[in-house]
Design a protein around this motif. Sequence first.
Motif, PDB file in Angstrom:
ATOM      1  N   GLU A 328       0.825  -1.206   0.000  1.00  0.00           N
ATOM      2  CA  GLU A 328       0.000   0.000   0.000  1.00  0.00           C
ATOM      3  C   GLU A 328       0.863   1.262   0.000  1.00  0.00           C
ATOM      4  N   ASP A 329       2.054   1.193   0.592  1.00  0.00           N
ATOM      5  CA  ASP A 329       2.970   2.337   0.562  1.00  0.00           C
ATOM      6  C   ASP A 329       3.560   2.518  -0.829  1.00  0.00           C
ATOM      7  N   MET A 330       3.924   1.405  -1.457  1.00  0.00           N
ATOM      8  CA  MET A 330       4.548   1.453  -2.775  1.00  0.00           C
ATOM      9  C   MET A 330       3.631   2.083  -3.824  1.00  0.00           C
ATOM     10  N   LEU A 331       2.333   1.794  -3.722  1.00  0.00           N
ATOM     11  CA  LEU A 331       1.399   2.259  -4.750  1.00  0.00           C
ATOM     12  C   LEU A 331       1.136   3.754  -4.694  1.00  0.00           C
ATOM     13  N   LEU A 337       6.119   6.512  -7.929  1.00  0.00           N
ATOM     14  CA  LEU A 337       5.297   7.080  -8.999  1.00  0.00           C
ATOM     15  C   LEU A 337       6.150   7.793 -10.038  1.00  0.00           C
ATOM     16  N   ALA A 338       7.139   8.554  -9.577  1.00  0.00           N
ATOM     17  CA  ALA A 338       7.970   9.321 -10.506  1.00  0.00           C
ATOM     18  C   ALA A 338       8.754   8.413 -11.445  1.00  0.00           C
ATOM     19  N   ARG A 339       9.232   7.282 -10.931  1.00  0.00           N
ATOM     20  CA  ARG A 339      10.035   6.381 -11.747  1.00  0.00           C
ATOM     21  C   ARG A 339       9.220   5.252 -12.379  1.00  0.00           C
ATOM     22  N   GLU A 340       7.901   5.252 -12.115  1.00  0.00           N
ATOM     23  CA  GLU A 340       7.029   4.184 -12.622  1.00  0.00           C
ATOM     24  C   GLU A 340       7.595   2.812 -12.236  1.00  0.00           C
ATOM     25  N   SER A 341       8.014   2.697 -10.981  1.00  0.00           N
ATOM     26  CA  SER A 341       8.566   1.437 -10.488  1.00  0.00           C
ATOM     27  C   SER A 341       7.513   0.329 -10.496  1.00  0.00           C
ATOM     28  N   ILE A 342       6.264   0.719 -10.334  1.00  0.00           N
ATOM     29  CA  ILE A 342       5.142  -0.201 -10.473  1.00  0.00           C
ATOM     30  C   ILE A 342       4.294   0.278 -11.642  1.00  0.00           C
ATOM     31  N   THR A 343       3.880  -0.647 -12.468  1.00  0.00           N
ATOM     32  CA  THR A 343       3.068  -0.307 -13.629  1.00  0.00           C
ATOM     33  C   THR A 343       1.830  -1.178 -13.650  1.00  0.00           C
ATOM     34  N   GLU A 344       0.867  -0.828 -14.453  1.00  0.00           N
ATOM     35  CA  GLU A 344      -0.336  -1.637 -14.609  1.00  0.00           C
ATOM     36  C   GLU A 344      -0.282  -2.366 -15.951  1.00  0.00           C
ATOM     37  N   ASP A 346      -2.492  -4.885 -18.518  1.00  0.00           N
ATOM     38  CA  ASP A 346      -3.869  -5.256 -18.829  1.00  0.00           C
ATOM     39  C   ASP A 346      -4.000  -6.771 -18.886  1.00  0.00           C
ATOM     40  N   HIS A 347      -4.746  -7.332 -17.949  1.00  0.00           N
ATOM     41  CA  HIS A 347      -4.972  -8.774 -17.895  1.00  0.00           C
ATOM     42  C   HIS A 347      -6.306  -9.082 -18.566  1.00  0.00           C
ATOM     43  N   PRO A 348      -6.374 -10.091 -19.434  1.00  0.00           N
ATOM     44  CA  PRO A 348      -7.609 -10.336 -20.180  1.00  0.00           C
ATOM     45  C   PRO A 348      -8.801 -10.715 -19.311  1.00  0.00           C
ATOM     46  N   ILE A 349      -8.569 -11.201 -18.102  1.00  0.00           N
ATOM     47  CA  ILE A 349      -9.662 -11.598 -17.211  1.00  0.00           C
ATOM     48  C   ILE A 349      -9.810 -10.628 -16.046  1.00  0.00           C
ATOM     49  N   LEU A 350      -8.693 -10.209 -15.464  1.00  0.00           N
ATOM     50  CA  LEU A 350      -8.726  -9.405 -14.241  1.00  0.00           C
ATOM     51  C   LEU A 350      -8.712  -7.911 -14.499  1.00  0.00           C
ATOM     52  N   GLY A 351      -8.453  -7.506 -15.734  1.00  0.00           N
ATOM     53  CA  GLY A 351      -8.317  -6.079 -16.004  1.00  0.00           C
ATOM     54  C   GLY A 351      -6.934  -5.584 -15.620  1.00  0.00           C
ATOM     55  N   PRO A 352      -6.776  -4.291 -15.293  1.00  0.00           N
ATOM     56  CA  PRO A 352      -5.452  -3.765 -14.946  1.00  0.00           C
ATOM     57  C   PRO A 352      -4.892  -4.417 -13.682  1.00  0.00           C
ATOM     58  N   VAL A 353      -3.690  -4.958 -13.785  1.00  0.00           N
ATOM     59  CA  VAL A 353      -3.020  -5.598 -12.655  1.00  0.00           C
ATOM     60  C   VAL A 353      -1.710  -4.858 -12.396  1.00  0.00           C
ATOM     61  N   ALA A 354      -1.533  -4.377 -11.177  1.00  0.00           N
ATOM     62  CA  ALA A 354      -0.295  -3.686 -10.822  1.00  0.00           C
ATOM     63  C   ALA A 354       0.797  -4.714 -10.566  1.00  0.00           C
ATOM     64  N   GLN A 355       1.973  -4.464 -11.104  1.00  0.00           N
ATOM     65  CA  GLN A 355       3.122  -5.319 -10.836  1.00  0.00           C
ATOM     66  C   GLN A 355       4.403  -4.524 -11.038  1.00  0.00           C
ATOM     67  N   GLN A 356       5.498  -5.064 -10.525  1.00  0.00           N
ATOM     68  CA  GLN A 356       6.774  -4.380 -10.654  1.00  0.00           C
ATOM     69  C   GLN A 356       7.134  -4.206 -12.134  1.00  0.00           C
ATOM     70  N   ASN A 357       7.768  -3.098 -12.436  1.00  0.00           N
ATOM     71  CA  ASN A 357       8.143  -2.786 -13.807  1.00  0.00           C
ATOM     72  C   ASN A 357       9.404  -3.544 -14.201  1.00  0.00           C
TER      73      ASN A 357
END
Length: 403
Positions: A328-331, A337-344, A346-357
């Motif tokens: 929750e802190d990372m997001l 955010l500035a470095r886009e360390s986490i990105t979303e 697009d998962h065909p079933i779950l929709g946008p999924v956040a994961q490490q870049n």
Amino acid sequence: MTASDTPATGPLAGLRVVELGQLLAGPFCGQMLGDLGADVVKIEDPATGDPLRQWGRQLPQGQSLWWSVVGRNKRSVTLNLRDPECQELARTLIAGADIVIENFRPGTMERWGLGYPALAELNPGLIMVRVSGFGQDGPYSQRAGYGAIGEAMGGLRYVVGDPSTPPSRVGISIGDTLAALFATIGALAAVREREVSGRGQMVDSAIYEAVLGVMESLVPEWQVSGYQRERTGAILPNVAPSNVYPTADGTWMLIAANQDTVFARLATAIGRPELATDPRYATHGARGERQAELDALIGEYTSTQGAEVLEATLGEHGVPAGKIFRPEDMLTDPQYLARESITEVDHPILGPVAQQNVFPKLSRTTGSIRWPGPALGEHTQAVLAEIGVDDARLASLRERKLA
């Protein structure tokens, strides 16, 4: 255009990888190569696929979030490698590849006719990455080698945890991950050497050796001086202050101020500037001798401060400090955010999924996440068509449950 048609970016674009491994050590190597642009074709058993497809503490709508990360940027092909016809198809795929990755028990590939000498005859420039618990030779090579065993044998488990408890584990599969990192380094080194010699070679990454490789001076400390590192919890003995400290709102703050000049700044920040010249704390050695006493003193102050205020105060005084992050802190963190360390993704079933870049970042040819872990066998038809398998033959393979 489907997700898997998205053009690859990154320094490894144009490199073809065939991945035969499963679970984590081999597939994480494949993930990193795919993140950097390689075309990774993952061969899976048609009946079950990679077991990682069912792993993870959370399986929303039956989907493994772990698989969405480790399987990303890969094309999934199903072939039963215990069958001679499928072995021949695998050889054909590998004949056109730059790298093949496997992490089965040593000897398995040879039984399938897919050992390195046989494959190198078809493709002299092939680089074969082999990840296993104990390596391809030696008296332990035929043992089942899970990451946890490699962590124990490599020395990591003994030094992790609190001294009052049995040896602990790191909260991730660090042995597998380290073996995959060393395997990736070896693969890229072999690709570079091939530019000179024109020849491929085998990369042998053992989990226990990968763990051993990051154990700093553990071995010479024992061999030369008889010093055995022990479990020390959140501290390094005689390095103070450097620990996690409580805050008023229940957040843990890590403060690393063991250098003399930094400690002086910390003393000022907590309203105790006299500590910097107090003989009990003025030097690195003195602070080390009174480590617990000093940590308690600092903790008395930090426990009266909210985490945000404390972090800001320490930052103003140039004291290295930071909260112990959770997802929750990372997001929401501005650096993330500035470095886009986490990105979303697009998962065909779950929709946008956040994961490490993709890491590391390259200034000109950065990698990308083109799609999440694919459905089992999603690319079988397309990939086999590339090596001349027509629809009738594929239908026959599927009818016999071989693909």
